[in-house]
Design an enzyme around this catalytic site. Structure first.
Site, PDB file in Angstrom:
ATOM      1  N   GLU A 340       0.812  -1.210   0.000  1.00 19.81           N
ATOM      2  CA  GLU A 340       0.000   0.000   0.000  1.00 19.81           C
ATOM      3  C   GLU A 340       0.855   1.273   0.000  1.00 19.81           C
ATOM      4  OE1 GLU A 340      -2.276  -1.046   3.403  1.00 19.81           O
ATOM      5  OE2 GLU A 340      -3.707  -2.249   2.255  1.00 19.81           O
ATOM      6  N   ASP A 364      -0.582  -5.213   9.257  1.00 19.86           N
ATOM      7  CA  ASP A 364      -1.594  -4.420   9.939  1.00 19.86           C
ATOM      8  C   ASP A 364      -1.501  -4.739  11.424  1.00 19.86           C
ATOM      9  OD1 ASP A 364      -2.658  -3.378   7.621  1.00 19.86           O
ATOM     10  OD2 ASP A 364      -4.469  -4.596   7.643  1.00 19.86           O
ATOM     11  N   HIS A 531      -0.408   0.320  10.508  1.00 19.10           N
ATOM     12  CA  HIS A 531       0.648  -0.616  10.142  1.00 19.10           C
ATOM     13  C   HIS A 531       1.781  -0.602  11.168  1.00 19.10           C
ATOM     14  CE1 HIS A 531      -0.649  -0.039   5.672  1.00 19.10           C
ATOM     15  NE2 HIS A 531      -1.289  -1.058   6.231  1.00 19.10           N
TER      16      HIS A 531
END
Length: 596
Positions: A340, A364, A531
């Protein structure tokens, strides 16, 4: 060892400084001073290596440094030798500011020998006072116990500080002048993927390179990758990467032909990501000179979601394989690739890699499970390290396959190793304990494959994260703890509630009973973003030292106070370690410029 990045590796400069008074004083100190420098070199070379496996080189001044002229001569040598960090050593009084390392960008420390015959400690304090007055933060190193003159043994407390400083300083020097490659830009509004060039330039001394994801399509469509290597990679993947069960409803599942094409695409994407980072001479032979040069990227991130993944296979396979310590070319140094395009998590991953030489887990920080909630949904009680609750670390992309915990130390304990210590058998076990289910098409309409494994066994881990706060700038969070291996009857129930096609690490931070580490829930509640970057081992103290060199304050950590090692001038900003860190970082500003 392979060379990925442009530029020489930084060296450690050792500066033996001495009382310049001749006719007896200086002459009596020459051998002892040089012996200390040599002892420091031996310590560093025996204990520190670069992430690519190369040994660290030290450069000792040609002469002891008794005054300004010899300091200048030493500086000329350091510039010629690409010295990136300096350690000044002395057993005696010296001429204060005259013999200083005055380079404002070079991390620096002074070791003043604790002996009674000559006042090395007196010079140390005089030098540190000079550095503080001149605005040049420097680390002070002084042993607890008095040693005899001529003793070249380095006490353990001095060793610890020298190695912590040098390791952090080399990490800083290693980043300078390199690039962060932003492949795409913002992913689903995640602020960490809104890449901030000023942060990378001012704090890390790095460039930011932006490449649109359409470049991946161009290289796929025009065949701009090594076709022979692709064949090799495809054969290796078929043999070593087991496809898992398809979790999608039958009407959303791709055909065998579709899945085979997706495998080919994600393998080609892996080659293209790597080539964009470091270049590839093979492309030049194919007539693509510009493409062959790469971006000199020490780290990168891939946006993926959603502009890419709505119509193309996701980046989970490229991210996971590149972040691992092995692929079809064998065992090698892992890359740093953030899913991401979370550049701030990539930064924490880069810090961890440079300090430990190991592969990095990108996850995550997904869910806190209390003992009561686990009991309610599984009927089972948590025990051992997990008894007070657990944090579920899980993400579709960048988790390294090293995190399967199939590598072992000499006592059989699960570890994550620098790549040069990993055996072929261990690499194979990491692959054997990973499956690759077809991607969840609710998330990834274009398909692809996600890695699936559970981190096995208990390993010491350190989780870190960089966040940017308006009005403050970047801050660093650190949580030392352990992975825990839950019983299958608990793991499977909890894991199925999230996404059973992604890799899981169950994490328990070390709690202190107060503040952000009051309990496991408090760590989850105080974590600053979605994260975290996770590395093997407890090295929070090294992260704190690194952050202080870069002028990034640490706003959350559970490192023992006696292990915190920052520049000596931090003590002038108050007794509270956290508050003084914030004030010192604000006072000095970022290492490479003013953050705006």
């Amino acid at each position: 060892m392979s060379k990925r990045l442009i530029g020489k590796l930084p060296k450690v400069g050792i500066r033996p400084v001495i009382d310049g008074r001749e006719r007896g004083v200086r002459e009596s100190l020459e051998k002892q001073t040089m012996d200390l420098a040599q002892a420091a070199e031996n310590l560093i070379k025996e204990n520190i290596r670069f992430p690519n496996g190369e040994e660290v080189e030290c450069v000792i001044s040609d002469t002891t440094i008794g005054g300004v002229a010899e300091a200048a001569q030493c500086e000329e040598k350091f510039k010629e030798e690409n010295v990136g960090v300096s350690l000044t050593v002395t057993p005696s009084w010296c001429y204060g500011a005259e013999v200083m390392d005055a380079d404002p960008l070079r991390p620096k420390a002074v070791w003043g020998f604790n002996g009674t015959e000559r006042p090395g400690g007196v010079y140390l304090t005089a030098a540190l006072a000079g550095y503080a007055q001149k605005g040049l933060p420097a680390f002070g190193i002084y042993g607890r116990d008095v040693q005899d003159a001529g003793d070249t043994n380095i006490p353990e407390d001095v060793q610890e500080k020298i190695l912590r400083f040098v390791n952090a300083g080399l990490a800083v020097a290693r980043m300078r002048g390199k690039s962060y490659l932003s492949l795409g830009y913002t992913s689903m509004g995640i602020v960490g993927s809104m890449v901030d060039p000023e942060f990378f330039q001012d704090y890390l001394g790095m460039r930011t390179e932006f490449v649109d994801m359409s470049e991946i399509n161009r290289r796929l469509n025009e065949g701009i990758y090594d076709h022979e290597e692709f064949k090799k990679a495809l054969a290796w993947t078929k043999e070593n990467c087991k496809e898992g069960e398809d979790p999608n409803p039958e009407d959303m599942q791709g055909s065998r032909e579709d899945k085979d094409k997706e495998w080919e695409t994600v393998i080609k994407m892996t080659l293209i990501f790597r080539d964009l980072m470091q270049g590839n001479e093979k492309l030049k032979e194919m007539g693509y000179g510009e493409e062959s040069m790469g971006r000199n990227a020490i780290a990168m991130g891939f946006q993926g979601q959603r502009q890419w993944t709505d119509h193309m296979p996701n980046g989970d396979f490229p991210e996971a394989i590149l972040n691992s310590s092995f692929d079809w070319n064998g065992i090698r140094q892992p890359y740093i690739v953030a899913t991401e395009n979370d550049s701030l998590n990539a930064t924490a991953m880069l810090f961890g890699h440079l300090l430990t030489n190991q592969a990095q887990i990108f996850s995550d920080v997904r869910t806190f499970w209390s003992p009561e909630a686990v009991k309610r949904v599984t009927g089972k009680n948590l025990s051992g390290l997990a008894k007070d609750g657990i944090i579920h670390l899980i993400n579709s992309g960048s988790t390294t396959l090293d995190a399967t915990a199939q590598q072992k130390d000499k006592d059989g304990n699960p570890v994550m190793k620098p790549f040069w210590e990993i055996t072929e058998e261990e690499a194979q076990k990491c692959l054997d304990n990973t499956v690759w289910p077809p991607a969840n098409r609710g998330y990834f309409r274009g398909g692809g494959f996600s890695s699936l494994f559970k981190t096995a066994g208990e390993m010491p881990l350190t989780m870190a994260r960089v966040n940017i706060v308006k009005g403050i700038g970047p801050v660093l969070q650190i949580a030392e703890g352990w992975s825990v291996d839950l019983p299958e009857k608990i793991h499977s129930v909890l894991n199925e509630r999230t996404d059973p096609t992604w890799p899981t690490t169950w994490f328990v931070p070390r709690t202190t009973g107060k503040g952000a580490f009051r309990d496991v829930y408090s760590v989850m509640e105080n974590w600053g973003a979605n994260h975290g970057a996770i590395s093997y081992g407890h090295f929070g103290a090294d992260l704190i030292t690194l952050a202080s060199i870069l002028r990034i304050p640490v706003n959350m950590h559970n490192v023992e106070e006696n292990k915190i090692f920052r520049p000596n001038s931090w003590k002038a900003f108050g007794e509270d370690p956290e508050g003084s860190d914030y004030r010192a970082c604000k006072n000095y500003g970022p290492l490479y410029g003013m953050y705006k």
